[in-house]
Design a protein around this motif. Structure first.
Motif, PDB file in Angstrom:
ATOM      1  N   VAL A   1       2.571   8.387   1.568  1.00 49.60           N
ATOM      2  CA  VAL A   1       1.249   8.246   2.010  1.00 49.60           C
ATOM      3  C   VAL A   1       0.865   8.849   3.389  1.00 49.60           C
ATOM      4  O   VAL A   1      -0.129   8.810   3.951  1.00 49.60           O
TER       5      VAL A   1
ATOM      6  N   TRP B   1       5.453   5.559   4.474  1.00 52.07           N
ATOM      7  CA  TRP B   1       4.904   6.710   5.245  1.00 52.07           C
ATOM      8  C   TRP B   1       5.470   7.794   4.183  1.00 52.07           C
ATOM      9  O   TRP B   1       4.814   9.147   4.440  1.00 52.07           O
TER      10      TRP B   1
ATOM     11  N   ARG C   1      -0.983   2.169   9.137  1.00 52.15           N
ATOM     12  CA  ARG C   1      -2.124   1.276   8.941  1.00 52.15           C
ATOM     13  C   ARG C   1      -1.621   0.324   7.845  1.00 52.15           C
ATOM     14  O   ARG C   1      -1.919  -0.767   7.985  1.00 52.15           O
ATOM     15  N   ASN C   2      -0.805   0.682   6.583  1.00 53.10           N
ATOM     16  CA  ASN C   2      -0.427  -0.091   5.724  1.00 53.10           C
ATOM     17  C   ASN C   2       0.636  -1.235   6.214  1.00 53.10           C
ATOM     18  O   ASN C   2       0.631  -2.421   5.866  1.00 53.10           O
TER      19      ASN C   2
ATOM     20  N   ARG D   1       0.484   8.158   9.354  1.00 54.61           N
ATOM     21  CA  ARG D   1      -0.864   7.666   9.773  1.00 54.61           C
ATOM     22  C   ARG D   1      -1.180   6.360   8.635  1.00 54.61           C
ATOM     23  O   ARG D   1      -1.411   5.325   9.290  1.00 54.61           O
ATOM     24  N   GLN D   2      -1.365   6.784   7.534  1.00 54.39           N
ATOM     25  CA  GLN D   2      -1.791   5.670   6.495  1.00 54.39           C
ATOM     26  C   GLN D   2      -0.188   4.795   6.235  1.00 54.39           C
ATOM     27  O   GLN D   2      -0.728   3.585   6.065  1.00 54.39           O
TER      28      GLN D   2
ATOM     29  N   GLY E   1       0.875  -1.305   0.061  1.00 54.21           N
ATOM     30  CA  GLY E   1       0.151  -0.026  -0.228  1.00 54.21           C
ATOM     31  C   GLY E   1       0.765   1.270  -0.067  1.00 54.21           C
ATOM     32  O   GLY E   1       0.068   2.420  -0.057  1.00 54.21           O
TER      33      GLY E   1
END
Length: 252
Positions: free
Chosen positions: A79, A76, A86-87, A82-83, A73
């Motif tokens: 993206v 950091w 998550r990935n 935070r995302q 995905g």
């Protein structure tokens, strides 16, 4: 020169000490190739002397660049943190740490670069052990040999893999003289260090990769561009392969 090496000050600061104009100080430092602090060794204050071996294979530099693996995905850097977190958590088939978060591990980029031509051979591996380093050296020797280059010497830092008996014995079997840099003098191996910075900008962090495998798959194309098409200032603004002769597919 002694003030420049000892104090590491610029022309404006040195001029009052010497009683001459800053422009005169700059001209003197430029003539001695000490007009930039990057030309001065920070540990000793001595001028860094540039060198280049006179033919391909006379000396190659080896080193390892450590990169954090990219989660599925995207990481950091592109993206956001935070995302990216998550990935990382969502990336499957990874061992867990004590907080139950996946450990993505690292990619170890092993590079062998020719001192004269700046032609580079690079592999991505999952570790930097002596056995892995030796395997890379074997394949690099064959790769360079297929391009008409016989490796005579190899310069490394003082990492454990390069201090091992396995590395020493392998170099002896390949008729290569192993050399190591002085401790705490990474600039001695500066050509491969500089290549790794170029590689980081041009490949490792050049765009948003959606997985570690996607980034690794992109290395071959970037390395071909670097060796055969990208102008290099040390090669007279021509690509590194221009310093090799009679190589099949040299300009493809």
């Amino acid at each position: 020169m002694s003030l420049r090496m000892r104090l590491r000050e610029g022309p404006v600061q040195l001029a009052p000490r010497l009683g001459i104009a800053p422009s005169t100080v700059h001209r003197i430092l430029k003539g001695a190739r000490m007009n930039r602090l990057s030309y001065v060794d920070r540990a000793t204050g001595e001028a860094i002397r540039r060198y280049e071996h006179d033919h391909p294979g006379s000396l190659v530099h080896v080193d390892v660049k450590k990169l954090g693996n990219i989660p599925d995905g995207g990481g950091w850097r592109y993206v956001g943190r935070r995302q990216g977190e998550r990935n990382r958590v969502a990336t499957p088939d990874k061992p867990k740490n004590k907080w139950r978060n996946p450990k993505l591990g690292y990619a170890f980029v092993h590079t062998v670069i020719d001192d004269h031509s700046r032609v580079a051979y690079t592999e991505v591996q999952d570790d930097e052990t002596a056995a892995t380093a030796v395997g890379v050296l074997h394949r690099a020797v064959e790769w360079f040999s297929n391009r008409g280059v016989a490796i005579e010497r190899v310069l490394s830092d003082n990492g454990g893999a390069y201090r091992s008996n396995l590395w020493r014995d392998t170099c002896e079997a390949l008729s290569i003289v192993p050399k190591r840099t002085r401790p705490y003098r990474p600039q001695t191996n500066g050509k491969v260090e500089r290549f790794h910075r170029t590689m980081a900008d041009g490949w490792a962090y050049a765009r948003c990769y959606t997985s570690e495998q996607e980034r690794r798959d992109a290395l071959t194309g970037w390395l071909h561009h670097y060796n055969q098409h990208r102008p290099h200032t040390a090669c007279g603004n021509r690509p590194p392969f221009s310093r090799l002769t009679n190589v099949f597919g040299q300009y493809s």
